[in-house]
Design an enzyme around this catalytic site. Structure first.
Site, PDB file in Angstrom:
ATOM      1  CG  PHE A 150      -4.424   0.056   2.493  1.00 56.83           C
ATOM      2  CD1 PHE A 150      -3.366  -0.057   3.368  1.00 56.83           C
ATOM      3  CD2 PHE A 150      -4.930   1.320   2.229  1.00 56.83           C
ATOM      4  CE1 PHE A 150      -2.829   1.049   3.981  1.00 56.83           C
ATOM      5  CE2 PHE A 150      -4.399   2.435   2.850  1.00 56.83           C
ATOM      6  CZ  PHE A 150      -3.358   2.295   3.725  1.00 56.83           C
ATOM      7  CD  GLU A 151       0.723   0.552   0.795  1.00 56.88           C
ATOM      8  OE1 GLU A 151       1.817   0.041   0.574  1.00 56.88           O
ATOM      9  OE2 GLU A 151       0.561   1.722   1.134  1.00 56.88           O
TER      10      GLU A 151
END
Lengths: 470, 618
Positions: B422-423
């Site tokens: 993620f990110e």
């Protein structure tokens, strides 16, 4: 050497030598006098354990009246000889007329059973080889092994160096080679049992063994040499065959095969023509998007028929293509500014790739464009061309307006008109088809590259053909 | 004699000037980093005290007591990470306590009711919050991305309206960007906002997936396509950010996803159906949503370093406890070399990511609005990969015990896997690191490259001469060590390694730009290596700076830090050398062509190609 002598001696003792000439054809120069034999026998008896007599062990050649000490030239194999019909009755069709493996095996077993001395086994094997295809066992390794098993064991093995040097029992060896040859032609790989049988029959230093060794060497190397294998048994259904051909031409696994037109039913009164007409096409997503982007004001071309050979069957196909846009009209694909949230999709730099890292071909797309280097293919397919005055024959530019929109603008522009024809090579007159023929040796397939080559030649030729109706 | 004394004096007088200069250069803009790295000159390295500026100790102290009373994992038995993981939700009372501590508004300015923590303090807090991944992710989704848009791009009215309630935790925020057809590809966003007839509302329609806090949130930052009239009069689809309240109507969410890790966090689909969003709720400008999204994403990453480091520290404790008590063959596990090696690795990774995270936080806290997105991305990549390796190694120490649920290791392993994803996945962030840097380096080198390509004799001769000198073995000295150097002499070895790496990296980048120019965007394997070298260089700079500071301040156990710093510098140095050699065109280490060929063949057939080892042709 000792074995051989022993055999001769034993034969002598059993009285065969007295009644008929021994087969010395492979051991010329060995003088035989009863006295010498006796001496030899005396010296050997102690060394070799006595073996039970195995009956008549002379070869079939020994029965020939013309056998001599000089080796005969080997008979050409598989030449039908009238006299061979002797064993024909073994291959009588069964009561219900079926010819299958069981019947074949029974015939071979019957021969062994009724013919304890295996008289005429060479002729029988030749006959059986010819019959194999009728019984559908020509690709069955076990049947070949069974046939080899018909040969008597140990008899034809060379016993001394001279036997090995000169062809020992040539007719039998030829026969053994013929069996292997037929195996080779049908792509049957010999196994260990075959080798064991051959060793038993002919020994290690014999021509059938040489053949076997070579087969074992090269078969393994050649078995997978074709990167685009065609299944051994091609589908009988022409539509299936056409899809197979199309799949072979289009490597993209996302491409979809669509059947646009099925063959008419056999009993339909319309079918004047025994060959059925059907249309099968293949199209990859890239081709679809290329077509979607295509400017309807520019012509597209349906070209063909080109032929494609799959083993012994020929399939005809057409391609749908368009000219490349001239360089000045090509849209440069613009990278939208706000595209990737995470990293820049292009660098704002003034300089590009340097020449020593540029691996692209330097293609001159000058003004003098001729079709051959400026065409790109938008789809391709197999075509059925029996309908002689099909409008799609030849390289006729079709303006999208002249075809019903459903054909061109829909997702399913039909490319490929497919008709398969089996059997003999169709009359090849045009340069196109000759080229196709050269490329399409039965059992091979075209690569995409070769198709490009064909098309280049064809587009000019087909124009000429249009002028002169066939 | 007199002259040397004068020289010495002059040096002393100049020193503050140089330091001043350095401090300016430390403003953390990636341009500086690149100017330094590529041109082999300048001085990026922070002063020893650059790591901890004034706010930092204060943050440490102010944060400390609040952790003590907090309902935080590892400190309060109330937070049962195992239970959170098994039940798939964070208990309400835990959330209430988190809210009461103000942890839902750590970075919200104080005037809006938040704690107003600086980045450094926020990072420090992250260390503690990171002990439970589900809570950390929930909080991060709320404040690092969910409400960040309002802080960064919101108008005064929007801030006044939303921030107080968000800071108190009364409302939870969520960030809605990802769609079924659109991950990092913003162009394929399908959610659409159309202006209503009275021009006072936008009608929002679309579906968003994998929205953390999607089920809890009352305030969403939503990105949707709107029609924007360009300056030249043409109508274009552009992305716009909206603040959407759940009460606007038409907002529904699916059931929580069943995830591998961070199971306590709430992740679900969110659907918007004819949601009426007032025009005042446009975040930033209409059509400016892309920038908003990018800024939010770039600003949220740096804290992962300290969060992971906090988790690793705890993990090292637990694993060491096991290794020292478990006995095999009459010895405890801790006596085996292969086990010891794992602890060294874990400590080293934790040390490096901590140093990187706080260096970045300090740079972000520097006056002005420094753009530290490259550094933040480097921290994220390094710490997420470090977390995965370290947790896996720790689990290995436990052996079979680590595989069962009695120990927390398997949960940590599952939780840490998401960090790589993620990110921004690490692959994508590597592209970002390399390309953003290369863009800058490329601009600086434009004149030089052009001259080389044109065949300017002087430039070519210069370049050739430089390469010749390099190949004859040059000692690179960029002034990190020595009398006025920033690095302590006990770390001189590591500093020299860093200097050498930086110098040759600069040369390699120059060659790469010369070879590929702007088409380097397509050379992903090359870019990956560039990014890897950069991450290592940044890590080296961070640990050298931190260890030097520790020595000079006389912190406890600074000799341990020196050890860790030296180990990392050495390892990174050799990795960098290898990577740089792979960047050469015809080097035997470079297997790119082979790899590409293999993968092409596999992908064409969409299967594993090799025949079975038991297959035969006969």
């Amino acid at each position: 050497m000792r074995q051989l002598r022993l055999r001769e001696i034993r034969a002598f003792y059993h009285g065969h030598a007295a009644s008929r000439p021994l087969d010395w054809n492979s051991t010329p120069g060995l003088s035989l006098s009863p006295k010498g034999v006796k001496i030899l026998a005396a010296s050997l008896r102690a060394a070799v354990p006595p073996q039970a007599p195995r009956g008549l062990r002379c070869s079939a050649a020994a029965h020939n009246p013309d056998s001599s000490l000089v080796p005969r030239p080997p008979e050409p194999p598989r030449r039908p000889v009238k006299a061979l019909a002797v064993h024909e009755e073994l291959f009588r069709p069964a009561l219900d007329g079926t010819r299958d493996k069981a019947n074949f095996v029974r015939a071979v077993q019957n021969f062994a059973e009724y013919n304890v001395h295996k008289r005429g086994h060479v002729d029988f094997i030749y006959l059986a080889l010819r019959k194999m295809r009728e019984y559908g066992v020509e690709r069955d390794l076990s049947v070949y092994n069974l046939l080899l098993d018909v040969f008597p064991k140990e008899v034809f093995r060379p016993r001394n160096i001279f036997h090995s040097i000169f062809l020992h029992y040539p007719r039998q060896q030829e026969c053994g080679i013929a069996v292997l040859e037929q195996m080779e032609n049908h792509g049957v790989m010999p196994n260990n049992e075959t080798e064991f049988l051959l060793v038993q029959i002919f020994g290690r230093k014999s021509y059938p063994m040489l053949k076997l060794v070579r087969m074992k060497l090269w078969f393994t190397r050649f078995k997978n040499i074709n990167p685009f294998p065609v299944p051994r048994d091609l589908p009988q259904d022409p539509v299936d065959l056409a899809s197979l051909a199309l799949r072979h031409m289009e490597p993209d696994l996302s491409a979809r095969v669509t059947t646009y037109q099925m063959p008419l039913p056999k009993d339909s009164p319309d079918t004047m023509d025994p060959t059925e007409t059907h249309i099968v096409g293949i199209q990859s997503p890239e081709q679809q998007s290329a077509l979607a982007r295509h400017d309807p004001a520019r012509p597209i071309f349906v070209e063909g028929p080109f032929s494609l050979w799959l083993r012994d069957k020929c399939v005809y196909y057409h391609i749908l293509r368009a000219d490349l846009l001239p360089p000045e009209e090509r849209e440069v694909e613009e990278i939208p500014e706000e595209w990737n949230l995470y990293y820049p999709m292009q660098l704002d730099l003034a300089y590009g790739r340097s020449s020593w890292d540029d691996y692209k071909f330097d293609i001159d797309e000058g003004k003098n464009r001729d079709r051959s280097n400026s065409e790109h293919c938008m789809g391709r397919g197999a075509a059925s061309m029996k309908a002689r005055n099909s409008p799609l024959r030849g390289s006729r530019p079709i303006s999208p307006l002249s075809l019903p929109p459903s054909n061109i603008c829909g997702t399913s522009l039909c490319w490929l008109l497919g008709m398969t024809r089996t059997g003999p090579v169709p009359p090849l007159r045009s340069l196109v088809e000759q080229t196709c023929y050269i490329l399409g040796v039965p059992g091979r397939r075209y690569t995409t590259q070769s198709l490009v080559g064909v098309r280049r030649i064809s587009s000019g030729t087909l124009k000429n053909q249009e002028a002169s109706p066939r | 004699m007199a002259s040397s004394a004068a020289r010495g004096r002059r040096a002393v007088i100049e020193a503050p000037g140089r330091q001043q200069q350095r401090q300016e250069r430390l403003s953390g803009q990636h341009e500086r980093l690149w100017a330094f790295l590529v041109l082999g000159g300048g001085a990026l390295l922070p002063r020893p005290s650059g790591l901890h500026r004034e706010p930092a100790p204060a943050a440490h102290q102010s944060a400390e007591p609040s952790f003590r009373q907090g309902p935080l994992p590892g400190q309060d038995p109330e937070v049962d990470s195992r239970k959170i993981d098994q039940e798939g939700r964070i208990p309400d009372e835990t959330l209430e306590k988190l809210k009461s501590l103000g942890l839902f508004g750590t970075q919200v300015p104080e005037e809006y009711g938040g704690l107003g923590l600086s980045n450094t303090m926020y990072a420090r807090l992250g260390e503690v919050i990171g002990l439970d991944a589900s809570i950390a992710v929930t909080l991060a989704a709320h404040q690092a991305i969910g409400l960040k848009g309002i802080i960064l791009a919101g108008s005064k009215e929007q801030k006044a309206r939303y921030l107080p309630r968000l800071a108190s935790g009364e409302h939870v925020a969520a960030f809605c960007l990802t769609e079924p057809a659109s991950g990092s590809d913003a162009a394929s966003i399908r959610t659409r906002a159309t202006l209503s007839a009275d021009k006072r509302h936008y009608i929002l329609n679309g579906a968003k997936v994998w929205i953390t806090n999607g089920g809890l949130a009352n305030v969403f930052t939503v990105f949707a396509k709107t029609e924007v009239v360009d300056s030249d009069g043409s109508v274009k689809d552009k992305i716009t950010a909206f603040i959407v309240e759940r009460d606007f109507g038409g907002v529904t969410n699916g059931k929580p996803e069943d995830k591998m890790g961070i199971r306590g966090s709430n992740t679900c689909e969110v659907h918007f159906e004819n949601t009426r969003v007032p025009v005042e709720n446009v975040l930033g400008e209409v059509g400016g949503g892309f920038k908003v999204a990018m800024n939010i994403l770039n600003s949220g990453r740096f804290s992962m370093g300290s969060t992971v480091a906090g988790m690793l520290k705890k993990l090292i404790e637990m694993t060491a406890e096991y290794a020292c008590t478990r006995r095999q063959f009459g010895r405890s596990l801790s006596e085996f070399g292969l086990i010891q090696e794992k602890f060294a690795l874990m400590a080293q990774k934790a040390y490096v990511m901590e140093s990187m995270a706080y260096l970045t936080a300090a740079m972000l806290d520097a006056p002005g609005f420094p753009d530290c997105s490259i550094e933040a991305a480097m921290v994220k990549v390094f710490s997420s990969e470090g977390a995965w390796t370290c947790v896996s190694e720790a689990l290995q120490v436990l052996g079979g015990a680590g595989y069962v649920r009695d120990y927390p290791h398997e949960r940590l392993l599952r939780d840490s896997r998401i960090l790589l994803i993620f990110e921004g996945t690490n692959e994508i962030l590597r592209m970002y690191i390399a390309l953003t840097g290369l863009q800058h380096a490329g601009r600086i080198l434009t004149a030089r490259v052009n001259e080389l390509k044109r065949g300017n004799v002087t430039t070519i001769m210069e370049t050739v001469g430089q390469r010749l000198r390099d190949s004859l073995g040059r000692t690179v000295d960029l002034g990190l060590t020595g009398k006025l150097g920033v690095v302590h002499p006990s770390l001189a070895d590591g500093a020299h390694k860093l200097e050498e790496n930086v110098y040759y990296f600069g040369r390699s980048v120059e060659t790469l730009l010369l070879r590929f120019g702007k088409t380097i965007v397509e050379e992903q394997l090359v870019l990956k290596r560039v990014a890897n070298v950069l991450i290592n260089l940044y890590g080296m700079a961070a640990v050298l700076s931190r260890a030097s500071r520790s020595i000079r301040l006389g912190l406890r156990d600074h000799d341990h830090e020196v050890l860790l710093a030296s180990i990392f510098c050495s390892e990174a140095y050799h990795q960098n050398l290898f990577t740089l050699s792979q960047l050469d065109k015809h080097s035997p280490e470079n297997l790119d062509e082979l790899l590409k060929k293999v993968s092409q063949q596999i992908l064409e057939k969409r299967a594993y190609i090799c025949t079975h080892p038991l297959d035969r042709t006969s």
